[in-house]
Scaffold this motif. Structure first.
Motif, PDB file in Angstrom:
ATOM      1  N   LYS A  54      -7.338  36.170  69.259  1.00 59.29           N
ATOM      2  CA  LYS A  54      -6.005  36.147  68.654  1.00 59.29           C
ATOM      3  C   LYS A  54      -4.998  35.681  69.703  1.00 59.29           C
ATOM      4  O   LYS A  54      -4.411  36.493  70.420  1.00 59.29           O
ATOM      5  N   PRO A  55      -4.807  34.373  69.814  1.00 57.49           N
ATOM      6  CA  PRO A  55      -3.886  33.827  70.826  1.00 57.49           C
ATOM      7  C   PRO A  55      -2.442  34.260  70.571  1.00 57.49           C
ATOM      8  O   PRO A  55      -2.098  34.748  69.494  1.00 57.49           O
ATOM      9  N   LEU A  56      -1.605  34.031  71.584  1.00 54.19           N
ATOM     10  CA  LEU A  56      -0.187  34.351  71.434  1.00 54.19           C
ATOM     11  C   LEU A  56       0.407  33.476  70.333  1.00 54.19           C
ATOM     12  O   LEU A  56       0.128  32.278  70.279  1.00 54.19           O
ATOM     13  N   PRO A  57       1.233  34.048  69.484  1.00 53.56           N
ATOM     14  CA  PRO A  57       1.883  33.230  68.458  1.00 53.56           C
ATOM     15  C   PRO A  57       2.897  32.267  69.083  1.00 53.56           C
ATOM     16  O   PRO A  57       3.408  32.510  70.172  1.00 53.56           O
ATOM     17  N   GLU A  58       3.167  31.215  68.406  1.00 55.17           N
ATOM     18  CA  GLU A  58       4.131  30.208  68.875  1.00 55.17           C
ATOM     19  C   GLU A  58       5.549  30.760  68.768  1.00 55.17           C
ATOM     20  O   GLU A  58       5.859  31.554  67.893  1.00 55.17           O
TER      21      GLU A  58
ATOM     22  N   LEU B  64       3.364  40.455  75.804  1.00 50.86           N
ATOM     23  CA  LEU B  64       2.098  40.738  76.499  1.00 50.86           C
ATOM     24  C   LEU B  64       1.986  42.227  76.859  1.00 50.86           C
ATOM     25  O   LEU B  64       0.917  42.828  76.717  1.00 50.86           O
ATOM     26  N   TYR B  65       3.095  42.797  77.325  1.00 50.89           N
ATOM     27  CA  TYR B  65       3.088  44.222  77.670  1.00 50.89           C
ATOM     28  C   TYR B  65       2.656  45.067  76.473  1.00 50.89           C
ATOM     29  O   TYR B  65       1.779  45.917  76.580  1.00 50.89           O
ATOM     30  N   ARG B  66       3.260  44.796  75.311  1.00 51.21           N
ATOM     31  CA  ARG B  66       2.944  45.559  74.105  1.00 51.21           C
ATOM     32  C   ARG B  66       1.475  45.355  73.722  1.00 51.21           C
ATOM     33  O   ARG B  66       0.781  46.301  73.374  1.00 51.21           O
ATOM     34  N   ARG B  67       0.970  44.137  73.794  1.00 51.56           N
ATOM     35  CA  ARG B  67      -0.440  43.853  73.465  1.00 51.56           C
ATOM     36  C   ARG B  67      -1.389  44.535  74.439  1.00 51.56           C
ATOM     37  O   ARG B  67      -2.423  45.053  74.036  1.00 51.56           O
ATOM     38  N   ILE B  68      -1.024  44.512  75.720  1.00 50.51           N
ATOM     39  CA  ILE B  68      -1.880  45.154  76.727  1.00 50.51           C
ATOM     40  C   ILE B  68      -1.950  46.657  76.477  1.00 50.51           C
ATOM     41  O   ILE B  68      -3.035  47.246  76.476  1.00 50.51           O
ATOM     42  N   VAL B  69      -0.811  47.279  76.256  1.00 49.51           N
ATOM     43  CA  VAL B  69      -0.780  48.724  76.007  1.00 49.51           C
ATOM     44  C   VAL B  69      -1.579  49.057  74.748  1.00 49.51           C
ATOM     45  O   VAL B  69      -2.378  50.005  74.740  1.00 49.51           O
ATOM     46  N   ASN B  70      -1.386  48.280  73.685  1.00 52.73           N
ATOM     47  CA  ASN B  70      -2.156  48.519  72.464  1.00 52.73           C
ATOM     48  C   ASN B  70      -3.653  48.339  72.711  1.00 52.73           C
ATOM     49  O   ASN B  70      -4.478  49.085  72.180  1.00 52.73           O
ATOM     50  N   ASN B  71      -4.004  47.343  73.510  1.00 58.75           N
ATOM     51  CA  ASN B  71      -5.405  47.091  73.834  1.00 58.75           C
ATOM     52  C   ASN B  71      -6.007  48.283  74.588  1.00 58.75           C
ATOM     53  O   ASN B  71      -7.131  48.696  74.315  1.00 58.75           O
ATOM     54  N   ILE B  72      -5.250  48.842  75.530  1.00 63.95           N
ATOM     55  CA  ILE B  72      -5.718  50.009  76.285  1.00 63.95           C
ATOM     56  C   ILE B  72      -5.892  51.203  75.364  1.00 63.95           C
ATOM     57  O   ILE B  72      -6.899  51.915  75.429  1.00 63.95           O
ATOM     58  N   VAL B  73      -4.913  51.434  74.495  1.00 60.09           N
ATOM     59  CA  VAL B  73      -5.002  52.559  73.546  1.00 60.09           C
ATOM     60  C   VAL B  73      -6.219  52.387  72.643  1.00 60.09           C
ATOM     61  O   VAL B  73      -6.983  53.334  72.426  1.00 60.09           O
ATOM     62  N   ASN B  74      -6.423  51.185  72.120  1.00 59.18           N
ATOM     63  CA  ASN B  74      -7.582  50.943  71.251  1.00 59.18           C
ATOM     64  C   ASN B  74      -8.892  51.144  71.996  1.00 59.18           C
ATOM     65  O   ASN B  74      -9.843  51.724  71.456  1.00 59.18           O
ATOM     66  N   ALA B  75      -8.963  50.684  73.236  1.00 61.60           N
ATOM     67  CA  ALA B  75     -10.185  50.857  74.026  1.00 61.60           C
ATOM     68  C   ALA B  75     -10.449  52.340  74.276  1.00 61.60           C
ATOM     69  O   ALA B  75     -11.591  52.804  74.182  1.00 61.60           O
ATOM     70  N   THR B  76      -9.403  53.095  74.569  1.00 64.43           N
ATOM     71  CA  THR B  76      -9.541  54.540  74.791  1.00 64.43           C
ATOM     72  C   THR B  76     -10.039  55.224  73.523  1.00 64.43           C
ATOM     73  O   THR B  76     -10.942  56.065  73.582  1.00 64.43           O
TER      74      THR B  76
ATOM     75  N   GLN C 229       9.977  34.560  72.298  1.00 63.68           N
ATOM     76  CA  GLN C 229      11.093  34.479  73.241  1.00 63.68           C
ATOM     77  C   GLN C 229      10.763  35.192  74.560  1.00 63.68           C
ATOM     78  O   GLN C 229      10.979  34.647  75.626  1.00 63.68           O
ATOM     79  N   ASN C 230      10.247  36.425  74.442  1.00 66.98           N
ATOM     80  CA  ASN C 230       9.972  37.246  75.615  1.00 66.98           C
ATOM     81  C   ASN C 230       8.455  37.443  75.741  1.00 66.98           C
ATOM     82  O   ASN C 230       7.897  38.404  75.223  1.00 66.98           O
ATOM     83  N   LYS C 231       7.802  36.508  76.424  1.00 66.95           N
ATOM     84  CA  LYS C 231       6.339  36.559  76.517  1.00 66.95           C
ATOM     85  C   LYS C 231       5.861  37.786  77.285  1.00 66.95           C
ATOM     86  O   LYS C 231       4.870  38.405  76.903  1.00 66.95           O
ATOM     87  N   LYS C 232       6.563  38.169  78.333  1.00 61.90           N
ATOM     88  CA  LYS C 232       6.138  39.342  79.105  1.00 61.90           C
ATOM     89  C   LYS C 232       6.242  40.617  78.254  1.00 61.90           C
ATOM     90  O   LYS C 232       5.364  41.471  78.305  1.00 61.90           O
ATOM     91  N   GLY C 233       7.292  40.736  77.495  1.00 58.87           N
ATOM     92  CA  GLY C 233       7.446  41.895  76.610  1.00 58.87           C
ATOM     93  C   GLY C 233       6.337  41.939  75.575  1.00 58.87           C
ATOM     94  O   GLY C 233       5.765  43.004  75.294  1.00 58.87           O
TER      95      GLY C 233
ATOM     96  N   SER D 125      -1.492  36.370  84.922  1.00 58.13           N
ATOM     97  CA  SER D 125      -2.620  37.240  85.290  1.00 58.13           C
ATOM     98  C   SER D 125      -2.190  38.404  86.185  1.00 58.13           C
ATOM     99  O   SER D 125      -2.650  39.534  86.014  1.00 58.13           O
ATOM    100  N   GLU D 126      -1.292  38.168  87.141  1.00 59.68           N
ATOM    101  CA  GLU D 126      -0.835  39.265  88.016  1.00 59.68           C
ATOM    102  C   GLU D 126      -0.040  40.295  87.218  1.00 59.68           C
ATOM    103  O   GLU D 126      -0.176  41.501  87.444  1.00 59.68           O
ATOM    104  N   PHE D 127       0.787  39.825  86.292  1.00 65.54           N
ATOM    105  CA  PHE D 127       1.527  40.743  85.429  1.00 65.54           C
ATOM    106  C   PHE D 127       0.563  41.581  84.581  1.00 65.54           C
ATOM    107  O   PHE D 127       0.710  42.799  84.484  1.00 65.54           O
ATOM    108  N   ILE D 128      -0.439  40.922  84.000  1.00 68.94           N
ATOM    109  CA  ILE D 128      -1.425  41.611  83.149  1.00 68.94           C
ATOM    110  C   ILE D 128      -2.175  42.660  83.975  1.00 68.94           C
ATOM    111  O   ILE D 128      -2.317  43.815  83.556  1.00 68.94           O
ATOM    112  N   ARG D 129      -2.649  42.257  85.172  1.00 69.85           N
ATOM    113  CA  ARG D 129      -3.355  43.212  86.049  1.00 69.85           C
ATOM    114  C   ARG D 129      -2.452  44.387  86.421  1.00 69.85           C
ATOM    115  O   ARG D 129      -2.878  45.537  86.456  1.00 69.85           O
ATOM    116  N   GLY D 130      -1.195  44.076  86.731  1.00 61.48           N
ATOM    117  CA  GLY D 130      -0.259  45.133  87.118  1.00 61.48           C
ATOM    118  C   GLY D 130      -0.054  46.157  86.009  1.00 61.48           C
ATOM    119  O   GLY D 130      -0.043  47.364  86.272  1.00 61.48           O
TER     120      GLY D 130
END
Length: 180
Positions: free
Chosen positions: A55-59, A68-80, A62-66, A24-29
């Motif tokens: 759409k949960p994280l796929p099983e 999540l970062y890509r999903r968060i950025v895409n989510n922001i772009v889509n919201a914009t 390897q790099n969950k933060k990477g 959650s702190e990483f996502i907020r950041g």
């Protein structure tokens, strides 16, 4: 609701909750870094939780933060894009319906009408009769120059001259009264 759908969402909620518990702190950041508006950042944070439910994280990532970062950025772009598209649709609708995209304010129209009345009072007081008549017919009654000329029983050039000289005199009066 169908029990299968209910179970699917329950599983999604649990998976999203686990991700948020750990990241959650990483996502907020990431969201705060990309979006400076705190209220919008909070909305995007909540929205991201909902996207993880659907759409949960796929099983096997390897790099969950990477990821999540890509999903968060895409989510922001889509919201914009959603907000921009919504505003564009509202603007197109307003243009098609011939509505102003700014809020209607009857008070400002009343003030403008009062100011216009004062201006025509000034014109009638400060200009010679023929110039005041020409300016009043042209701008207060919104008549074309040809119609003003017909009503005043003069030619078009004379009306244009009356209006030009009259407006010049009024500008001078206003400049003096405003201290310019």
């Amino acid at each position: 609701m169908d029990p299968r759908t209910s179970k699917k969402y329950a599983t999604g909620v649990n998976a999203a909750a686990r991700v948020f518990a750990e990241y959650s702190e990483f996502i907020r950041g990431v969201i705060r870094y990309r979006v400076r508006n705190e209220a919008q950042a909070e909305d995007l944070f909540q929205d991201f939780f909902l996207t993880l439910i659907v759409k949960p994280l796929p099983e096997g990532i390897q790099n969950k933060k990477g990821y999540l970062y890509r999903r968060i950025v895409n989510n922001i772009v889509n919201a914009t894009h959603r907000v921009e598209n919504y505003q564009a649709r509202i603007h197109r609708y307003a243009e098609r319906a011939k509505y102003s995209t700014t809020e209607y304010n009857p008070e400002s129209e009343l003030i403008a009408a009062e100011q216009m009345d004062k201006m025509f009072e000034l014109i009638e007081k400060r200009l010679p009769e023929r110039e005041a008549e020409a300016v009043g017919l042209r701008y207060k009654k919104d008549l074309p120059v040809k119609e003003v000329a017909t009503q005043m029983r003069v030619n078009n050039r004379t009306v244009s001259r009356y209006i030009s000289i009259g407006l010049c005199k009024i500008r001078q009066v206003l400049a003096v009264s405003q201290g310019d």
